[in-house]
Design a protein around this motif. Structure first.
Motif, PDB file in Angstrom:
ATOM      1  N   HIS A  31      30.693  22.700  12.543  1.00 35.95           N
ATOM      2  CA  HIS A  31      30.710  21.854  11.344  1.00 35.95           C
ATOM      3  C   HIS A  31      32.125  21.318  11.151  1.00 35.95           C
ATOM      4  O   HIS A  31      33.095  22.048  11.299  1.00 35.95           O
ATOM      5  N   ALA A  32      32.228  20.067  10.772  1.00 37.54           N
ATOM      6  CA  ALA A  32      33.536  19.419  10.626  1.00 37.54           C
ATOM      7  C   ALA A  32      34.371  20.000   9.494  1.00 37.54           C
ATOM      8  O   ALA A  32      35.594  20.036   9.572  1.00 37.54           O
ATOM      9  N   ASN A  33      33.703  20.485   8.439  1.00 44.49           N
ATOM     10  CA  ASN A  33      34.416  21.008   7.281  1.00 44.49           C
ATOM     11  C   ASN A  33      33.463  21.834   6.430  1.00 44.49           C
ATOM     12  O   ASN A  33      32.263  21.921   6.719  1.00 44.49           O
ATOM     13  N   VAL A  34      33.997  22.431   5.382  1.00 44.75           N
ATOM     14  CA  VAL A  34      33.192  23.310   4.533  1.00 44.75           C
ATOM     15  C   VAL A  34      32.085  22.540   3.823  1.00 44.75           C
ATOM     16  O   VAL A  34      30.984  23.060   3.643  1.00 44.75           O
ATOM     17  N   HIS A  35      32.331  21.300   3.435  1.00 44.46           N
ATOM     18  CA  HIS A  35      31.287  20.514   2.774  1.00 44.46           C
ATOM     19  C   HIS A  35      30.093  20.312   3.700  1.00 44.46           C
ATOM     20  O   HIS A  35      28.944  20.475   3.297  1.00 44.46           O
ATOM     21  N   GLU A  36      30.372  19.976   4.945  1.00 39.63           N
ATOM     22  CA  GLU A  36      29.289  19.790   5.916  1.00 39.63           C
ATOM     23  C   GLU A  36      28.528  21.098   6.123  1.00 39.63           C
ATOM     24  O   GLU A  36      27.301  21.104   6.211  1.00 39.63           O
ATOM     25  N   PHE A  37      29.253  22.213   6.184  1.00 41.20           N
ATOM     26  CA  PHE A  37      28.611  23.518   6.349  1.00 41.20           C
ATOM     27  C   PHE A  37      27.698  23.837   5.162  1.00 41.20           C
ATOM     28  O   PHE A  37      26.549  24.247   5.340  1.00 41.20           O
ATOM     29  N   VAL A  38      28.195  23.653   3.953  1.00 40.53           N
ATOM     30  CA  VAL A  38      27.397  23.958   2.758  1.00 40.53           C
ATOM     31  C   VAL A  38      26.176  23.048   2.697  1.00 40.53           C
ATOM     32  O   VAL A  38      25.065  23.503   2.428  1.00 40.53           O
ATOM     33  N   THR A  39      26.366  21.763   2.985  1.00 42.08           N
ATOM     34  CA  THR A  39      25.287  20.784   2.894  1.00 42.08           C
ATOM     35  C   THR A  39      24.231  20.960   3.986  1.00 42.08           C
ATOM     36  O   THR A  39      23.031  20.906   3.705  1.00 42.08           O
ATOM     37  N   ASN A  40      24.664  21.180   5.212  1.00 42.29           N
ATOM     38  CA  ASN A  40      23.732  21.195   6.340  1.00 42.29           C
ATOM     39  C   ASN A  40      23.272  22.579   6.780  1.00 42.29           C
ATOM     40  O   ASN A  40      22.353  22.680   7.595  1.00 42.29           O
ATOM     41  N   GLN A  66      37.903  28.799  -6.856  1.00 46.97           N
ATOM     42  CA  GLN A  66      37.422  30.051  -6.253  1.00 46.97           C
ATOM     43  C   GLN A  66      36.234  29.785  -5.334  1.00 46.97           C
ATOM     44  O   GLN A  66      36.151  30.352  -4.237  1.00 46.97           O
ATOM     45  N   ALA A  67      35.323  28.930  -5.759  1.00 47.84           N
ATOM     46  CA  ALA A  67      34.158  28.618  -4.926  1.00 47.84           C
ATOM     47  C   ALA A  67      34.587  27.934  -3.635  1.00 47.84           C
ATOM     48  O   ALA A  67      34.100  28.275  -2.552  1.00 47.84           O
ATOM     49  N   LEU A  68      35.509  27.003  -3.737  1.00 48.93           N
ATOM     50  CA  LEU A  68      35.991  26.316  -2.547  1.00 48.93           C
ATOM     51  C   LEU A  68      36.647  27.294  -1.580  1.00 48.93           C
ATOM     52  O   LEU A  68      36.378  27.267  -0.371  1.00 48.93           O
ATOM     53  N   SER A  69      37.447  28.199  -2.099  1.00 49.99           N
ATOM     54  CA  SER A  69      38.105  29.197  -1.252  1.00 49.99           C
ATOM     55  C   SER A  69      37.088  30.139  -0.608  1.00 49.99           C
ATOM     56  O   SER A  69      37.135  30.413   0.587  1.00 49.99           O
ATOM     57  N   ARG A  70      36.164  30.649  -1.413  1.00 46.60           N
ATOM     58  CA  ARG A  70      35.158  31.577  -0.881  1.00 46.60           C
ATOM     59  C   ARG A  70      34.247  30.904   0.144  1.00 46.60           C
ATOM     60  O   ARG A  70      33.958  31.463   1.193  1.00 46.60           O
ATOM     61  N   LEU A  71      33.764  29.709  -0.171  1.00 49.84           N
ATOM     62  CA  LEU A  71      32.856  29.034   0.753  1.00 49.84           C
ATOM     63  C   LEU A  71      33.563  28.595   2.024  1.00 49.84           C
ATOM     64  O   LEU A  71      32.963  28.604   3.104  1.00 49.84           O
ATOM     65  N   ASP A  72      34.831  28.254   1.925  1.00 50.52           N
ATOM     66  CA  ASP A  72      35.607  27.960   3.128  1.00 50.52           C
ATOM     67  C   ASP A  72      35.702  29.211   4.003  1.00 50.52           C
ATOM     68  O   ASP A  72      35.562  29.134   5.234  1.00 50.52           O
ATOM     69  N   SER A  73      35.895  30.361   3.379  1.00 45.82           N
ATOM     70  CA  SER A  73      35.946  31.624   4.128  1.00 45.82           C
ATOM     71  C   SER A  73      34.603  31.937   4.768  1.00 45.82           C
ATOM     72  O   SER A  73      34.548  32.391   5.923  1.00 45.82           O
ATOM     73  N   VAL A  74      33.519  31.716   4.042  1.00 46.73           N
ATOM     74  CA  VAL A  74      32.173  31.948   4.582  1.00 46.73           C
ATOM     75  C   VAL A  74      31.917  31.025   5.774  1.00 46.73           C
ATOM     76  O   VAL A  74      31.383  31.451   6.798  1.00 46.73           O
ATOM     77  N   TRP A  75      32.318  29.769   5.643  1.00 47.29           N
ATOM     78  CA  TRP A  75      32.151  28.812   6.744  1.00 47.29           C
ATOM     79  C   TRP A  75      32.947  29.239   7.973  1.00 47.29           C
ATOM     80  O   TRP A  75      32.436  29.283   9.088  1.00 47.29           O
ATOM     81  N   ARG A  76      34.222  29.573   7.776  1.00 48.27           N
ATOM     82  CA  ARG A  76      35.063  29.935   8.918  1.00 48.27           C
ATOM     83  C   ARG A  76      34.573  31.215   9.595  1.00 48.27           C
ATOM     84  O   ARG A  76      34.608  31.333  10.822  1.00 48.27           O
ATOM     85  N   ALA A  77      34.077  32.155   8.804  1.00 52.22           N
ATOM     86  CA  ALA A  77      33.507  33.370   9.394  1.00 52.22           C
ATOM     87  C   ALA A  77      32.268  33.022  10.215  1.00 52.22           C
ATOM     88  O   ALA A  77      32.078  33.540  11.324  1.00 52.22           O
ATOM     89  N   TRP A  78      31.426  32.150   9.698  1.00 52.88           N
ATOM     90  CA  TRP A  78      30.232  31.724  10.436  1.00 52.88           C
ATOM     91  C   TRP A  78      30.629  31.070  11.750  1.00 52.88           C
ATOM     92  O   TRP A  78      30.028  31.339  12.790  1.00 52.88           O
ATOM     93  N   GLU A  79      31.645  30.215  11.707  1.00 56.45           N
ATOM     94  CA  GLU A  79      32.095  29.524  12.918  1.00 56.45           C
ATOM     95  C   GLU A  79      32.512  30.516  14.011  1.00 56.45           C
ATOM     96  O   GLU A  79      32.246  30.299  15.183  1.00 56.45           O
TER      97      GLU A  79
END
Length: 149
Positions: A31-40, A66-79
């Protein structure tokens, strides 16, 4: 649930499985970024809070620090964990997705707690200025800045 919704959901699950199997290499982000990860991805993996569940989701999640930080962490862990075929996704769910989503959607302490009736901005913690000289710039310390002496 109506038949078209079930078909769309089954297709999405197949698409997710296909995407994970076809990912190129560990050095490339899927995913290109956290927004793409959350959306797709995340929007299909985590259901919307059910009425009466007490959980809250804010569609303007990206405006909450806080949501942006947490979801970015969730995305990067998934990656990173998507490449571990044995325990990667289990690890991701148990140690990353579930605790972060639980914290985000908490109706009392989560960043969306004020958003039950629509997006509301958060108020930062109240802070006072410390006495002059109490803190020094640790970047300018020649010795180990993490040492306790």
């Amino acid at each position: 649930m109506t038949a078209p919704r079930e078909e769309a959901q089954d297709e999405s699950l197949d698409d997710i499985r296909h995407d994970e199997e076809e990912a190129a290499s560990p050095a490339e982000l899927f995913h290109a970024n956290v927004h793409e990860f959350v959306t797709n991805r995340l929007a299909y993996l985590v259901p919307a809070p059910a009425p009466g569940s007490g959980r809250i989701w804010c569609p303007s999640w990206f405006t909450h620090a806080q949501a942006l930080s947490r979801l970015d962490s969730v995305w990067r862990a998934w990656e990173m964990l998507r490449f571990d075929p044995a325990l990667g996704m289990s690890n991701w769910w148990i140690h990353h997705a579930e605790p972060h989503m639980r914290a985000l959607m908490d109706p009392v302490t989560g960043p969306f707690a004020r958003c039950g009736d629509g997006h509301q901005s958060e108020e930062p913690l109240a802070l006072e200025l410390p006495p002059e000289g109490l803190f020094t710039d640790q970047r300018e310390t020649p010795k180990d800045p993490l040492a306790l002496d």
